[in-house]
Design an enzyme around this catalytic site. Structure first.
Site, short mmCIF file in Angstrom:
data_model
loop_
_atom_site.label_atom_id
_atom_site.label_comp_id
_atom_site.label_asym_id
_atom_site.label_seq_id
_atom_site.Cartn_x
_atom_site.Cartn_y
_atom_site.Cartn_z
N TRP B 325 0.82 -1.05 -0.03
CA TRP B 325 0.07 0.02 -0.10
C TRP B 325 0.82 1.19 -0.22
O TRP B 325 0.38 2.28 -0.84
CB TRP B 325 -0.88 -0.14 1.20
CG TRP B 325 -1.74 1.32 1.47
CD1 TRP B 325 -2.77 1.27 0.65
CD2 TRP B 325 -1.46 2.33 1.90
NE1 TRP B 325 -3.32 2.69 1.07
CE2 TRP B 325 -2.59 3.20 1.98
CE3 TRP B 325 -0.39 2.85 2.88
CZ2 TRP B 325 -2.61 4.66 2.38
CZ3 TRP B 325 -0.48 4.16 3.30
CH2 TRP B 325 -1.45 5.04 3.21
N HIS B 326 1.84 1.03 0.72
CA HIS B 326 2.85 2.15 0.91
C HIS B 326 3.63 2.62 -0.48
O HIS B 326 3.88 3.80 -0.65
CB HIS B 326 3.83 2.10 1.81
CG HIS B 326 3.34 2.41 3.34
ND1 HIS B 326 2.79 1.49 4.29
CD2 HIS B 326 3.22 3.58 4.01
CE1 HIS B 326 2.31 1.87 5.21
NE2 HIS B 326 2.62 3.14 5.32
N GLY B 327 3.76 1.87 -1.30
CA GLY B 327 4.40 2.31 -2.54
C GLY B 327 4.44 0.97 -3.30
O GLY B 327 4.66 0.03 -2.85
#
Lengths: 106, 479
Positions: B325-327
């Site tokens: 989700w973060h990257g």
């Protein structure tokens, strides 16, 4: 993660769905907030007039920049005459510039 | 539009004034607030407003359909279709390049000539946040926890309300939707807390995060091979503080501006580096994401109700996806994997070793256990988190390994001493989280409104005088 309930998150804000809603109470609560925000904007503008003017001067050349400068230059001049911008200048010269310029170098 | 800018200050005073003028007439207020929120988002790039609108319309239609449908199979089909649409948007805009590059890498390794075409796709700001808003709304309607919004406009305001639009918190529909449905019941709340959070947020972002980024983190991560162990250690401590101050600053300001408009949105950070265990860390760090993953991923997979090994699997999968989700990069996935494995081991130790009747008193009894053990646990956990930040911040594994390798080269430190003072100041800002500053907020709230405004302006001036020129974008905008 298991024992964290988002419906019971720590907050002291009033839930607007509570029964205690009362329009008269609402107006009484609203006035001080608006006054505080208005004083904040006015004083922040005067105390930071030089910095704001610098920011406007960095804007792209065009109508928006011209309008902003024509509105803000007199305010900056007024603030400078009153010496209000000196507060920020003193902090910038004493600590701010050092914080901005010190950097690790290989 | 960034919070600590002149354009936002101008935007907010207009919206704040009109909000309180119009709020008692919801029929006018709702289109106004929606237009203001879209304007806020469109300031960055107008084309992507269409994405939020598409996501909003599809999610709301799906929710309406689910609410009016009795057959579970049809409800499930509608939910799946809408989730595919929302997650499809996320997949195309955020992950297409990553998956295409990874897949092409595999094909090349297998000596296969064909390749998936690569496009240069701009990542819309805050896409992960508004798609998660849509998902929690639809799933909660599907589960029968909430009713669909009374109108599309209500839901559109929930999706796009400007303070929390681009970097969260990921506010649940059941918390915010009733507030935007009846804005006339909102009152300007908790002025002390609102001012405290906004000013603390500005201090964290403008003074701590920006200074650490420009003076220490960016130069060291750009050329890690040029520095020795002391600077690498200081750089990773700096990054730990920078990312906390950067992201929690946005959340603080989002909550503060929402309070000024009469909306109450959830806490997102609660002194995360004071945590003694990784479980506790995730109860304090990006709370809206960790609870989202718990409620919409970990629990549906079975949570801890299944066998012990399946619980570990669920933990690792949840953290892996939190990393993704973060990257769109393997380094983020590895970061999530490290957290997942650590949490699984932590759970194993908690359930199988620390509960053992012989081992417990020997470890925790006496003054050692009461005073030193929590401190050592915090110190240990902080260093584990710092270790994982190497992978989170580095552009590639290669860079991360270079940095870790440089820890073996002890040279004379080059970092200016000021960095240590800023790291300590940043660490102490955690005392501003939660309700720890309640006494100061209450005292501030008791001042005359004119003094409140003046005091806030003076503090703002000090912050602006200390911080670097210009405003770097918030780190979490890219997620």
């Amino acid at each position: 993660m298991n024992n964290l309930n988002i419906d019971k998150m720590p907050t002291n804000a009033v839930n607007p769905n509570q029964e205690q809603y009362d329009p008269r109470n609402y107006r009484l609560k609203l006035f001080p907030v608006i006054m505080a925000v208005a004083v904040f904007y006015l004083s922040a503008m005067l105390l930071n007039a030089d910095g704001i003017k610098r920011n406007i001067e960095l804007m792209q050349y065009g109508k928006a920049r011209d309008v902003a400068l024509s509105v803000f230059s007199p305010i900056a001049g007024f603030s400078n005459r009153l010496g209000l911008t000196r507060f920020r200048t003193i902090i910038e010269k004493s600590i701010g510039d050092r914080m901005r310029n010190e950097k690790i170098n290989p | 539009m960034l919070f600590p800018t002149l354009s936002f200050a101008f935007f907010f005073i207009i919206v704040f004034t009109l909000h309180w003028v119009l709020v008692s007439r919801p029929r006018i207020w709702k289109p106004f607030m929606l237009a203001a929120s879209y304007f806020f988002y469109g300031w960055w790039d107008w084309r992507f407003v269409g994405l939020i609108i598409a996501c909003t319309v599809v999610s709301h239609l799906a929710a309406m359909k689910m609410a009016g449908e009795q057959r579970p199979s049809v409800k499930k089909l509608v939910l799946t279709g809408a989730l595919v649409f929302d997650l499809g948007i996320l997949a195309v805009f955020k992950y297409y390049g990553f998956f295409a590059t990874s897949f092409n890498g595999i094909l090349t390794a297998l000596n296969i000539q064909s390749a998936i075409p690569l496009f240069s796709i701009i990542l819309p700001v805050g896409i992960s946040f508004f798609t998660f808003h849509a998902i929690n709304y639809m799933v909660d309607v599907f589960r029968g926890k909430i009713k669909p919004a009374e109108s599309l406009v209500d839901f559109a305001i929930y999706m796009a309300l400007f303070p929390q639009l681009v970097a969260g918190p990921i506010v649940r529909a059941r918390q915010l939707l009733p507030q935007v449905t009846h804005p006339e019941r909102c009152i300007p709340m908790d002025i002390g807390r609102a001012a405290g959070l906004i000013l603390m947020g500005l201090f964290k972002k403008m003074v701590i995060a920006n200074t650490l980024a420009t003076a220490m983190v960016d130069p060291v991560f750009e050329q890690p091979a040029a520095y020795g162990a002391p600077d690498i250690i200081l750089a990773i401590y700096s990054y730990a503080i920078q990312i906390y101050c950067d992201f929690s600053a946005y959340s603080d300001m989002a909550i503060g501006f929402s309070l000024l408009l009469g909306f109450d949105i959830m806490l997102n950070f609660n002194a995360p580096y004071f945590a003694e265990s990784l479980q506790e860390f995730w109860q304090r760090w990006h709370i809206s994401l960790s609870t989202f993953i718990r409620d919409y991923l970990y629990f549906p997979m079975g949570g801890s109700r299944l066998s012990e090994w399946k619980t570990y699997r669920n933990l690792i999968v949840s953290f892996l996806l939190a990393g993704l989700w973060h990257g769109a990069n393997w380094t983020f996935i590895f970061w999530g994997l490290l957290h997942g494995i650590y949490r699984a081991v932590e759970r194993f130790v908690e359930t199988n070793i620390l509960k053992h009747p012989v081992s417990t008193p020997a470890i925790t009894a006496g003054p050692w256990g009461r005073l030193c053990l929590p401190f050592i646990k915090r110190l240990w956990l902080f260093h584990f988190i710092c270790l994982t930040w190497f992978f989170f911040r580095a552009e590639s594994f290669h860079d991360a390994w270079i940095m870790l390798g440089r820890l073996a080269h002890w040279t004379k430190p080059l970092a200016p001493p000021m960095i240590i003072a800023i790291i300590i100041a940043g660490f102490l800002t955690q005392f501003g989280d939660g309700q720890r500053m309640r006494n100061i907020w209450n005292r501030y709230a008791k001042l005359h409104p004119a003094w409140q405004g003046l005091l806030a302006a003076v503090v703002l001036t000090v912050i602006l005088a200390l911080g670097p020129e210009g405003v770097a974008p918030f780190i979490y905008f890219q997620f």
